[in-house]
Every structure is written in C-alpha cells, then in structure tokens.
Design an enzyme around this catalytic site. Structure first.
Site, PDB file in Angstrom:
ATOM      1  N   GLU A  78     -11.204  -0.234  -7.663  1.00 40.10           N
ATOM      2  CA  GLU A  78     -12.401  -0.434  -8.472  1.00 40.10           C
ATOM      3  C   GLU A  78     -13.215   0.843  -8.675  1.00 40.10           C
ATOM      4  O   GLU A  78     -14.133   0.862  -9.497  1.00 40.10           O
ATOM      5  CB  GLU A  78     -13.272  -1.516  -7.840  1.00 40.10           C
ATOM      6  CG  GLU A  78     -12.640  -2.899  -7.936  1.00 40.10           C
ATOM      7  CD  GLU A  78     -13.477  -3.999  -7.323  1.00 40.10           C
ATOM      8  OE1 GLU A  78     -14.399  -3.684  -6.541  1.00 40.10           O
ATOM      9  OE2 GLU A  78     -13.214  -5.168  -7.625  1.00 40.10           O
ATOM     10  N   GLU A 109       3.822  -4.261   9.492  1.00 42.73           N
ATOM     11  CA  GLU A 109       2.709  -3.624  10.206  1.00 42.73           C
ATOM     12  C   GLU A 109       3.091  -3.116  11.593  1.00 42.73           C
ATOM     13  O   GLU A 109       2.256  -2.563  12.299  1.00 42.73           O
ATOM     14  CB  GLU A 109       1.552  -4.604  10.344  1.00 42.73           C
ATOM     15  CG  GLU A 109       1.815  -5.799  11.231  1.00 42.73           C
ATOM     16  CD  GLU A 109       0.598  -6.697  11.370  1.00 42.73           C
ATOM     17  OE1 GLU A 109       0.192  -6.929  12.520  1.00 42.73           O
ATOM     18  OE2 GLU A 109       0.062  -7.141  10.346  1.00 42.73           O
TER      19      GLU A 109
END
Length: 271
Positions: A78, A109
């Site tokens: 953004e 992960e």
C-alpha cells in the site's frame, strides 16, 4: 508458557449467542490499542533509525510467515499507491513465497536460512532495515532472517506479542506488544494480528511523513490509479489553490500528482 498460546478467558464459545460472541470479541479487541500505547517508545526508537537509512537509499523489508507475513505484504503493497514511492522502497516477504499469501505452504516457516535467501532476491543494500514479524516470536524463518541480516550489518527490528522471545533476542529494536490470550485460544490472527497491523501502520506512515511524502495532512504524491483518487486529488488542489474543479482536475492530470500540480500553479502565479 507463551502468552499467545495461553488459554482464552472465555470457554464454551459454541454455546454463546451470536451477540455474546461479538460482544466478547469486541471486548478483547479494546485491549489492543492500550497494549500498543505501552510500546510507543520502542516504535519511536526504531523509526528514528529507519528514516536516515532510507534517506541514504536503504529499503524497509518485512519478513514473516502466515498472518504475520501477509500483514507485512499488505503494508508494503500500500505504500506505492498511497505515497507514490517505488515498489522496492518497502518490501514484504512471506515464508513460502507469493503462493502463501492465499494458501498455507507446509513447513515453509521452519527453514531458518530461507528468509535471507528470499531477501537476496531483491539485492543487498547495507542501509536496508529488516523487521521480523511473528506473533509468537519463535518462527525459525523469521528468527534466522533477522539474525543473518544483523550479522550482515543491516538494521533489525521485530514485532511480536510475547515478552523475551527468541526473535526479540536476535534484533536491535524489539517491539513486544503483549495483548494477552486470544478469544479463540492460540488464534493469533485476532488480537495479535490487529496489534501487528497497528504497529505496521505507525511505522510506515511515520517513515513516509518524515521522508516528505505528506504535505500538511495530504497524500500529495499518491498514484492516480482510479476515479476516486483522481477526485480526491482534485479536491486537494482546489483546497490548496482556490481554483475551480475543472481547473484543478486539469492541473492534476497534466502534472501527474497533487504536489506537482500545486507547485506548478504557484510557480506560474509568481512568474
């Protein structure tokens, strides 16, 4: 025991009415901004270090897995439309790659070396900052990433929701937002995720303001990617210059940004 894994203050959730569930979730959510307030000094210390590094050409890089990784990508993605900055200024990296944005990638992960390999795909800059995001503070992907980044001389920070986690021990500027047990035990996409999002908002917004990407309180460099934003920019120019809507819109579209349009207007007045 990790706070993020501790048992919820509520039980027999399936027996609650819809309104009871909503009320109790909301009650827990109210604790989040209070917890964030307690770590403002730590956030400030990190931001104060990030700004001059980015002024020198460094980038802000978020690494995370699961919800934490997605939140980092959301914040990074953004920044270009909001502040008109290049996409490489703020980078979000998630364990498992882009496919993991929508679907969980098994064991992604668990590799402590992969995050650094993922960072290297974007090149290496000694002025970069790497912020590890992990609610538990125990994710190997994130811990390994910040550890190697720090060894390479990069600035490192983290956002976690447990105190004294392994992740915090590996960074220079840990931010530990302890929000307490989740409404659904262990569901850290809830309060922990909200806390992480609030902190990310603070970091990126404050950094962009300090880098000159806001004037007054306006996003003067925002991208004009849709009609809504063109209208918003037009309104900003009308407010800043006093011209009518048609003139403001023409200035915006010909100059390409609110900043350039406003500067062009006042430059022509003076000349």
């Amino acid at each position: 025991m990790k706070v993020t894994e501790s048992s919820s203050h509520y039980d027999n959730l399936e027996k609650m009415t819809v309104m009871e569930l909503l009320h109790n979730i909301n009650k827990e959510d109210h604790l989040v901004p209070v917890a964030v307030k307690t770590v403002l000094p730590e956030i400030s210390k990190l931001v104060e270090k990030i700004v001059p590094r980015m002024e020198a050409g460094g980038r802000l890089i978020y690494i995370g897995a699961g919800t934490s990784g997605r939140l980092g990508i959301l914040d990074a993605s953004e920044c270009p439309p909001t502040y008109g900055v290049p996409h490489e200024w703020v980078i979000g990296i998630i364990a498992g790659g882009d496919v993991a944005i929508r679907k969980a990638v098994e064991n992604a992960e668990d590799d402590p070396e992969q995050a650094w390999n993922d960072i290297l795909k974007y090149g290496f800059n000694s002025d970069d900052t790497v912020i590890g995001i992990a609610a538990s503070g125990t994710t190997p992907y994130v811990i390994g990433g910040v550890k190697i980044a720090r060894e390479k001389g990069l600035l490192t920070g983290c956002i976690t929701c447990n105190l004294d986690s392994p992740l915090s021990k590996e960074v220079e500027y840990p931010i530990e937002v302890v929000v307490g047990p989740e409404f659904v035990t262990g569901s850290t996409r809830m309060k922990s995720g909200t806390a992480q999002k609030l902190v990310l908002n603070m970091i990126s917004t404050t950094v962009m303001i300090k880098l000159g990407k806001v004037k007054g309180n306006k996003m003067v460099d925002m991208q004009l990617s849709n009609a809504k934003l063109v209208q918003r920019g037009t309104n900003m120019i009308m407010e800043a210059t006093g011209v009518d809507e048609a003139t403001a819109k023409e200035l915006l579209l010909t100059q390409g940004s609110v900043r350039m349009a406003t500067e062009h207007f006042y430059k022509n007045i003076k000349s």
